[in-house]
Design a protein around this motif. Sequence first.
Motif, PDB file in Angstrom:
ATOM      1  N   UNK A 153       8.007   9.726  48.867  1.00  0.00           N
ATOM      2  CA  UNK A 153       6.860   9.188  48.124  1.00  0.00           C
ATOM      3  C   UNK A 153       6.277  10.244  47.193  1.00  0.00           C
ATOM      4  N   UNK A 154       5.620   9.778  46.136  1.00  0.00           N
ATOM      5  CA  UNK A 154       4.795  10.659  45.329  1.00  0.00           C
ATOM      6  C   UNK A 154       3.533  10.974  46.107  1.00  0.00           C
ATOM      7  N   UNK A 155       3.087  12.207  46.040  1.00  0.00           N
ATOM      8  CA  UNK A 155       1.838  12.600  46.687  1.00  0.00           C
ATOM      9  C   UNK A 155       0.823  12.915  45.590  1.00  0.00           C
ATOM     10  N   UNK A 156      -0.236  12.113  45.539  1.00  0.00           N
ATOM     11  CA  UNK A 156      -1.238  12.258  44.479  1.00  0.00           C
ATOM     12  C   UNK A 156      -2.604  12.539  45.109  1.00  0.00           C
ATOM     13  N   UNK A 157      -3.283  13.549  44.602  1.00  0.00           N
ATOM     14  CA  UNK A 157      -4.614  13.891  45.113  1.00  0.00           C
ATOM     15  C   UNK A 157      -5.704  13.537  44.117  1.00  0.00           C
ATOM     16  N   UNK A 158      -6.908  13.323  44.648  1.00  0.00           N
ATOM     17  CA  UNK A 158      -8.085  13.038  43.817  1.00  0.00           C
ATOM     18  C   UNK A 158      -9.147  14.077  44.163  1.00  0.00           C
ATOM     19  N   UNK A 159      -9.692  14.736  43.161  1.00  0.00           N
ATOM     20  CA  UNK A 159     -10.618  15.843  43.427  1.00  0.00           C
ATOM     21  C   UNK A 159     -11.967  15.364  43.965  1.00  0.00           C
ATOM     22  N   UNK A 160     -12.420  15.967  45.085  1.00  0.00           N
ATOM     23  CA  UNK A 160     -13.772  15.687  45.571  1.00  0.00           C
ATOM     24  C   UNK A 160     -14.810  16.581  44.883  1.00  0.00           C
ATOM     25  N   UNK A 161     -14.316  17.495  44.062  1.00  0.00           N
ATOM     26  CA  UNK A 161     -15.196  18.451  43.379  1.00  0.00           C
ATOM     27  C   UNK A 161     -15.281  18.050  41.911  1.00  0.00           C
ATOM     28  N   UNK A 162     -16.519  17.910  41.421  1.00  0.00           N
ATOM     29  CA  UNK A 162     -16.750  17.571  40.017  1.00  0.00           C
ATOM     30  C   UNK A 162     -17.698  18.612  39.438  1.00  0.00           C
ATOM     31  N   UNK A 163     -17.278  19.235  38.336  1.00  0.00           N
ATOM     32  CA  UNK A 163     -18.164  20.209  37.694  1.00  0.00           C
ATOM     33  C   UNK A 163     -18.576  21.348  38.612  1.00  0.00           C
ATOM     34  N   UNK A 164     -17.676  21.783  39.466  1.00  0.00           N
ATOM     35  CA  UNK A 164     -17.969  22.947  40.309  1.00  0.00           C
ATOM     36  C   UNK A 164     -18.876  22.666  41.494  1.00  0.00           C
ATOM     37  N   UNK A 216     -14.488  10.307  37.786  1.00  0.00           N
ATOM     38  CA  UNK A 216     -14.250  10.285  39.237  1.00  0.00           C
ATOM     39  C   UNK A 216     -15.497  10.003  40.058  1.00  0.00           C
ATOM     40  N   UNK A 217     -16.562   9.524  39.427  1.00  0.00           N
ATOM     41  CA  UNK A 217     -17.752   9.170  40.213  1.00  0.00           C
ATOM     42  C   UNK A 217     -17.578   7.774  40.787  1.00  0.00           C
ATOM     43  N   UNK A 218     -17.631   7.666  42.122  1.00  0.00           N
ATOM     44  CA  UNK A 218     -17.458   6.356  42.766  1.00  0.00           C
ATOM     45  C   UNK A 218     -18.818   5.657  42.843  1.00  0.00           C
ATOM     46  N   UNK A 220      -2.432  15.410  40.450  1.00  0.00           N
ATOM     47  CA  UNK A 220      -3.820  15.710  40.834  1.00  0.00           C
ATOM     48  C   UNK A 220      -4.739  15.116  39.788  1.00  0.00           C
ATOM     49  N   UNK A 221      -5.687  14.305  40.267  1.00  0.00           N
ATOM     50  CA  UNK A 221      -6.626  13.649  39.361  1.00  0.00           C
ATOM     51  C   UNK A 221      -7.947  14.415  39.402  1.00  0.00           C
TER      52      UNK A 221
END
Length: 325
Positions: A232-243, A307-309, A282-283
């Motif tokens: 499978x492709x492994x794709x991550x989403x950053x929990x960090x935005x703007x440091x 990336x803001x949910x 990586x997103x």
Amino acid sequence: MRNVTVLAGGVGGARFTRGLLAHLAVAAPDATVTVIVNTGDDMWLDGLRICPDLDTVMYTLGGGINEEQGWGRPDESRRASAEIAAYGRGWSWFTLGDLDLATHIVRTDLLRDGSTLSAATEFLCRRWQPGARLLPMSDQPVETYVCLAKNIDEHVAGDYIHFEEWWVRYRARVAITGFEQRGLAEAVAAPGVLEAIGEADLVVLPPSNPVVSVGTILAVPGVRAALRSTAARVVGVSPIIGGAAVRGMADACLHTIGVETSALAVGRHYGARSAGGLLDAWLIDETDAAALPALAAAGIRSAAVPLWMTDLSATTAMAAAVLAL
Ligand code: GDP
Ligand code: CA
């Protein structure tokens, strides 16, 4: 896209998965989603087994979450907690709502009767119908402890306290020198966990805490190897935005393990699969787009999108971006 597997903590993982399910319902209605959930935050409280991340994912996907808090049930009361406190028992800094207590009572009853945590989770999910298969990372108890750098209240420097005490009681504002995942060395991945990674078409590391949520799951024996070898492709989403961490204490956790709080540093921390790490892609948030060249140099294919949910449609768009990447 047929099988998608997500490695989730609590709020970040749950909210992302809700968007993923909404996106797949339209884009790939036959797809099945498995969520492998961190159990390192689990603990015993008032004689009950509490599984904060499993419950957050189950309530969020099952429509029973307190949206403002991100955890627990809406329209809660605290009568049972107050009675426990009147006996001088319980922990003043951790409240259990009356509705939530029912979940812990049922779970503990099943465990006492010999059920595994996997089986107890499956049982609880029959009521909540989360629309995804929820697997605890392990059926053996694993509990994350933190080592205090300073004296505080009844604790002295060098003491280990439960991660939930550090977070809920001290809001992660007390310096710590490290983490210890008790029980991890003896733990084995729960039934279906390694298969869900190995047989997936896509594995997602959602915007969960990279240290105490995703990091703990990755440390379960066999999980990292399964991710390294999956087709499978492994794709991550950053929990960090703007440091900064969007919510929670990921910044304090990252600082403790010597990783900068930035989308770039967390991407490098997971690492490119082509260079011995975990990520194919990586997103990151659109405001962190300046990190794209450095991520490319590290061998990680990346894209910058919002990336803001903030609501379901924003989160659904994030999931679509993961599939596109
Ligand atoms: P916990 O177990 O409840 O702490 O939840 P998780 O480990 O699943 O998620 C915590 C992480 O989610 C934190 O590091 C936050 O930065 C991240 N997070 C929360 N909300 C958002 C959001 O809207 N966008 C992004 N990108 N990350 C978020
Ligand atoms: Ca958690």
